[in-house]
Design an enzyme around this catalytic site. Structure first.
Site, PDB file in Angstrom:
ATOM      1  N   GLY A  46      53.588 -60.056  -5.397  1.00  0.00           N
ATOM      2  CA  GLY A  46      53.879 -58.989  -6.206  1.00  0.00           C
ATOM      3  C   GLY A  46      52.961 -58.754  -7.496  1.00  0.00           C
ATOM      4  CD  GLN A  51      52.366 -58.701 -13.132  1.00  0.00           C
ATOM      5  OE1 GLN A  51      52.754 -58.445 -12.227  1.00  0.00           O
ATOM      6  NE2 GLN A  51      51.743 -59.974 -13.222  1.00  0.00           N
ATOM      7  CB  CYS A  91      54.592 -64.607 -13.425  1.00  0.00           C
ATOM      8  SG  CYS A  91      54.105 -63.127 -14.032  1.00  0.00           S
ATOM      9  CG  LEU A  92      49.592 -63.181  -9.824  1.00  0.00           C
ATOM     10  CD1 LEU A  92      49.401 -61.590  -9.096  1.00  0.00           C
ATOM     11  CD2 LEU A  92      48.968 -64.132  -9.159  1.00  0.00           C
ATOM     12  CG  HIS A 133      58.801 -61.877 -11.020  1.00  0.00           C
ATOM     13  ND1 HIS A 133      58.798 -63.109 -11.348  1.00  0.00           N
ATOM     14  CD2 HIS A 133      57.471 -61.075 -11.269  1.00  0.00           C
ATOM     15  CE1 HIS A 133      57.624 -63.093 -11.916  1.00  0.00           C
ATOM     16  NE2 HIS A 133      56.778 -62.181 -11.828  1.00  0.00           N
ATOM     17  CD  GLU A 134      56.341 -58.166  -9.063  1.00  0.00           C
ATOM     18  OE1 GLU A 134      55.806 -57.692 -10.320  1.00  0.00           O
ATOM     19  OE2 GLU A 134      55.869 -59.268  -8.572  1.00  0.00           O
ATOM     20  CG  HIS A 137      56.115 -58.071 -14.482  1.00  0.00           C
ATOM     21  ND1 HIS A 137      55.757 -58.590 -15.556  1.00  0.00           N
ATOM     22  CD2 HIS A 137      55.801 -58.665 -13.555  1.00  0.00           C
ATOM     23  CE1 HIS A 137      55.194 -59.816 -15.217  1.00  0.00           C
ATOM     24  NE2 HIS A 137      55.545 -59.926 -13.989  1.00  0.00           N
TER      25      HIS A 137
HETATM   26  O1  GNR Z   1      52.810 -64.271  -6.648  1.00  0.00           O
HETATM   27  C1  GNR Z   1      54.132 -64.269  -7.220  1.00  0.00           C
HETATM   28  N1  GNR Z   1      55.013 -65.041  -6.777  1.00  0.00           N
HETATM   29  C2  GNR Z   1      56.027 -65.199  -7.004  1.00  0.00           C
HETATM   30  C3  GNR Z   1      56.938 -66.318  -6.792  1.00  0.00           C
HETATM   31  C4  GNR Z   1      58.385 -66.504  -6.929  1.00  0.00           C
HETATM   32  C5  GNR Z   1      58.945 -65.497  -7.590  1.00  0.00           C
HETATM   33  C6  GNR Z   1      58.128 -64.398  -7.843  1.00  0.00           C
HETATM   34  C7  GNR Z   1      56.919 -64.219  -7.970  1.00  0.00           C
HETATM   35  S1  GNR Z   1      56.026 -62.750  -8.200  1.00  0.00           S
HETATM   36  C8  GNR Z   1      54.418 -63.511  -8.500  1.00  0.00           C
HETATM   37  C9  GNR Z   1      53.466 -62.453  -8.568  1.00  0.00           C
HETATM   38  C10 GNR Z   1      53.842 -61.647  -9.817  1.00  0.00           C
HETATM   39  O2  GNR Z   1      53.400 -62.279 -10.997  1.00  0.00           O
HETATM   40  N2  GNR Z   1      54.123 -60.492  -9.870  1.00  0.00           N
HETATM   41  O3  GNR Z   1      54.738 -60.024 -10.996  1.00  0.00           O
HETATM   42 NI    NI Z   2      55.103 -61.685 -12.524  1.00  0.00          NI
END
Ligand code: GNR
Ligand code: NI
Length: 166
Positions: A46, A51, A91-92, A133-134, A137
Site C-alpha cells: 500500500g 508518503q 511501513c515503507l 494503516h493507509e 497516513h
Molecule cells: O508494504 C507494507 N506492508 C504492510 C504490512 C503490514 C501492515 C501494513 C502494511 S502497509 C506497508 C506499505 C506502507 O507503508 N503503506 O503505507
Molecule cells: Ni505505511
C-alpha cells in the site's frame, strides 16, 4: 509514469493531514499511476499520498499474491468494527521495522475510484489492516504511534542516525 521518493520517519511532512480531492482529473490519475509504480517497485502492499509528499486523500493498495490487483481509494471514509486483532505491521516510511499493532478486524469503506466513481467495500484480514494503516497516513498518523513510547523513540533514533549517514 515516474517513481516518487518516499518520506521516512521522523520526517515532519509525514504528519501533514491530507486534504480531500475536489475533482478526480487527469493530474490525480497521473498521481495514482505514479503511486502504483512506486508501491510495486518498493515493494509494498500500500501507499498513501502523504508518503510521497502530496497532502491529498489518495491511497493505492495491492494485497494480491501476484501483485496484479491494484485498488485505488480517493477521499476514503472508513468505519471499523469487530474484535481487536493484532498484526505484524511494517511501513515503507519506517524501513526495516516490523512490530505488532492492534486494530479492529473489519472495515467498511466508501471512496472514489480512479475514474471518480463512488464505491463501497467491506474488508477483513490483510486488506482491512492495510486500509486502516493507509487511512492513518492520511491523518498524519504512523503505525509507530500505536507502539509504546520506548519503542517509538528507539525506532526514531535509529532512523535519524541512518538518515544522517546517507
Ligand atoms: O508494504 C507494507 N506492508 C504492510 C504490512 C503490514 C501492515 C501494513 C502494511 S502497509 C506497508 C506499505 C506502507 O507503508 N503503506 O503505507
Ligand atoms: Ni505505511
Amino acid at each position: 509514469m515516474s517513481l516518487l521518493s518516499i518520506l521516512t520517519f521522523p520526517d515532519p511532512r509525514l504528519r501533514t493531514k491530507a486534504q480531500p480531492v475536489a475533482t478526480v482529473d487527469s493530474a490525480i490519475r497521473a498521481l495514482v499511476d505514479d503511486m502504483l509504480e512506486t508501491m510495486y517497485e518498493a515493494p509494498g502492499i500500500g501507499l498513501a499520498a502523504n508518503q510521497v509528499n502530496v497532502a491529498k486523500q489518495v491511497i493505492v493498495i495491492d494485497v494480491s499474491e501476484a501483485r496484479n490487483e491494484p485498488q485505488v481509494f480517493i477521499n476514503p471514509c472508513i468505519e471499523v468494527s469487530g474484535p481487536r486483532v493484532e498484526t505484524e505491521e511494517g511501513c515503507l516510511s519506517v524501513p526495516g521495522f516490523y512490530e505488532p499493532v492492534t486494530r479492529r478486524e473489519r472495515v467498511q469503506v466508501e471512496a472514489l475510484d480512479q475514474q471518480g466513481k463512488p464505491f463501497q467495500l467491506e474488508a477483513e484480514g490483510l486488506l482491512s489492516v492495510c486500509i486502516q494503516h493507509e487511512c492513518d497516513h492520511l491523518q498524519g498518523r504512523l503505525f509507530v504511534d500505536h507502539l509504546s513510547n520506548l519503542k517509538r523513540t528507539r525506532i526514531r533514533s535509529k532512523l535519524s542516525k541512518q538518515h544522517a549517514r546517507t
